[in-house]
Design an enzyme around this catalytic site. Structure first.
Site, PDB file in Angstrom:
ATOM      1  N   GLN A  72       0.831  -1.199   0.000  1.00 29.83           N
ATOM      2  CA  GLN A  72       0.000   0.000   0.000  1.00 29.83           C
ATOM      3  C   GLN A  72       0.869   1.253   0.000  1.00 29.83           C
ATOM      4  O   GLN A  72       1.790   1.383   0.813  1.00 29.83           O
ATOM      5  CB  GLN A  72      -0.935   0.057   1.209  1.00 29.83           C
ATOM      6  CG  GLN A  72      -1.951   1.196   1.056  1.00 29.83           C
ATOM      7  CD  GLN A  72      -2.803   1.426   2.279  1.00 29.83           C
ATOM      8  OE1 GLN A  72      -2.311   1.889   3.304  1.00 29.83           O
ATOM      9  NE2 GLN A  72      -4.103   1.139   2.175  1.00 29.83           N
ATOM     10  N   CYS A 102      -6.412   7.008   5.156  1.00 32.64           N
ATOM     11  CA  CYS A 102      -5.808   7.243   6.472  1.00 32.64           C
ATOM     12  C   CYS A 102      -6.264   8.589   7.037  1.00 32.64           C
ATOM     13  O   CYS A 102      -6.093   9.627   6.400  1.00 32.64           O
ATOM     14  CB  CYS A 102      -4.293   7.226   6.374  1.00 32.64           C
ATOM     15  SG  CYS A 102      -3.478   7.576   7.962  1.00 32.64           S
TER      16      CYS A 102
END
Length: 339
Positions: A72, A102
């Site tokens: 990622q 995030c």
């Protein structure tokens, strides 16, 4: 069967979420051992990767035993993410995932992670360019929107599909929510049940028990479920969920001897991987929650979390095994909504 590009996963697959300081090589391997079907690395800074920062490069270390596994990436610049994707592709993962979810302030407020939800044209531009730059499947993980007034996920999912993503993971909260409140799986379900969508939709948020996983598959029809914080200190959650999905029955709670041995192995392997000081710091997050349910545990827990010595922690874990010999958890630990 669920397909992400050329990756074939079993029916109702379980995925380990990419979590900073959690989803490292050691923890991923343990989750794979307990039945996780697809693993993701910790998120990797595209800027740091391009600058060849050693700590970041180490995150790209993969093991064949953990496959399939995705790397990622996060960032906010098209060129850096494209170059980082090419660098990541060179170490031969099974897919590249882009982090647009995030919520951490130092990332989101700089425009990366969930900060991309405030600049959808840039998010789509980055995704499109990365898809064109690599041969691997490219997936995306994101949230419902920036805040309550901008839940854009249904339309955004179509747009991400149109630029070529092979699968989409949706965390059922906005950035403003961080990890508070309950995940909104209704909107995840709305994406999955949109007749225009044909890529796999992966649901994420509050999966901390077998019955929740079963309910989310049944109610919302998602193709896969990603387990995040519910796995911290508890990699065997994948075994528990898989057994329940396949049989409708619960496994007995983990025995204290196996529990302690697993934490001790996790600690030793992490120390071997990144050194004693960093290894202990990495493992503390797991130790802080793993023994939930043990009575009168506070004193030992404080010592475990304060120790900076591998030898001392191993001695304390041996004391746990001795003190609680024969102990049986009354219910599976972590079945609360705190995850």
């Amino acid at each position: 069967m669920v397909k992400i590009g050329s990756i074939e996963l079993r029916h109702e697959p379980l995925l380990l979420a990419p979590m900073e300081d959690v989803s490292d090589l050691v923890f991923r391997s343990m989750c794979k051992e307990f039945g996780a079907d697809l693993l993701y690395t910790e998120f990797v800074s595209s800027d740091a990767l391009v600058r060849e920062i050693e700590k970041t490069q180490k995150k790209l270390t993969l093991s064949d035993t953990e496959r399939p596994v995705g790397i990622q990436l996060y960032g906010k610049e098209v060129e850096a993410l494209v170059e980082a994707a090419r660098i990541a592709e060179a170490v031969n993962p099974d897919l590249i995932d882009l982090n647009f979810g995030c919520p951490v302030k130092k990332i989101a407020m700089k425009g990366a992670g969930s900060g991309m939800l405030r600049d959808l044209p840039l998010m789509l531009k980055i995704t499109s360019e990365v898809v064109k730059a690599v041969k691997l499947p490219v997936t995306v993980k994101t949230r419902l929107g920036w805040d309550e007034d901008s839940k854009v996920i249904v339309e955004l999912a179509e747009q991400l599909q149109d630029v070529g993503v092979a699968a989409l993971t949706i965390h059922g909260r906005t950035r403003a929510q961080m990890y508070t409140g309950e995940a909104d799986w209704e909107l995840i379900g709305a994406v999955k049940n949109n007749p225009r969508m044909h890529i796999p939709i992966i649901g994420n948020g509050d999966v901390n028990s077998p019955e929740k996983a079963r309910a989310y598959f049944d109610r919302y029809g998602v193709d896969a479920i990603m387990v995040g914080r519910g796995s911290i200190g508890r990699p065997w959650i994948f075994r528990e969920i898989r057994h329940f999905l396949d049989t409708g029955a619960y496994l007995p709670p983990i025995e204290i001897d196996e529990h302690v041995d697993l934490i001790a192995r996790h600690l030793r392997n992490t120390v071997e991987w990144i050194g004693e000081r960093k290894g202990i710091l990495h493992t503390r997050r797991h130790i802080a929650v793993t023994f939930k349910g043990l009575p009168n545990f506070r004193e030992i827990k404080i010592k475990l979390l304060q120790s900076n010595s591998l030898e001392e922690i191993e001695q304390l874990l041996a004391q746990v095994k001795q003190k609680y010999a024969g102990f049986t958890y009354s219910a599976t630990p972590h079945n609360s909504d705190e995850q």
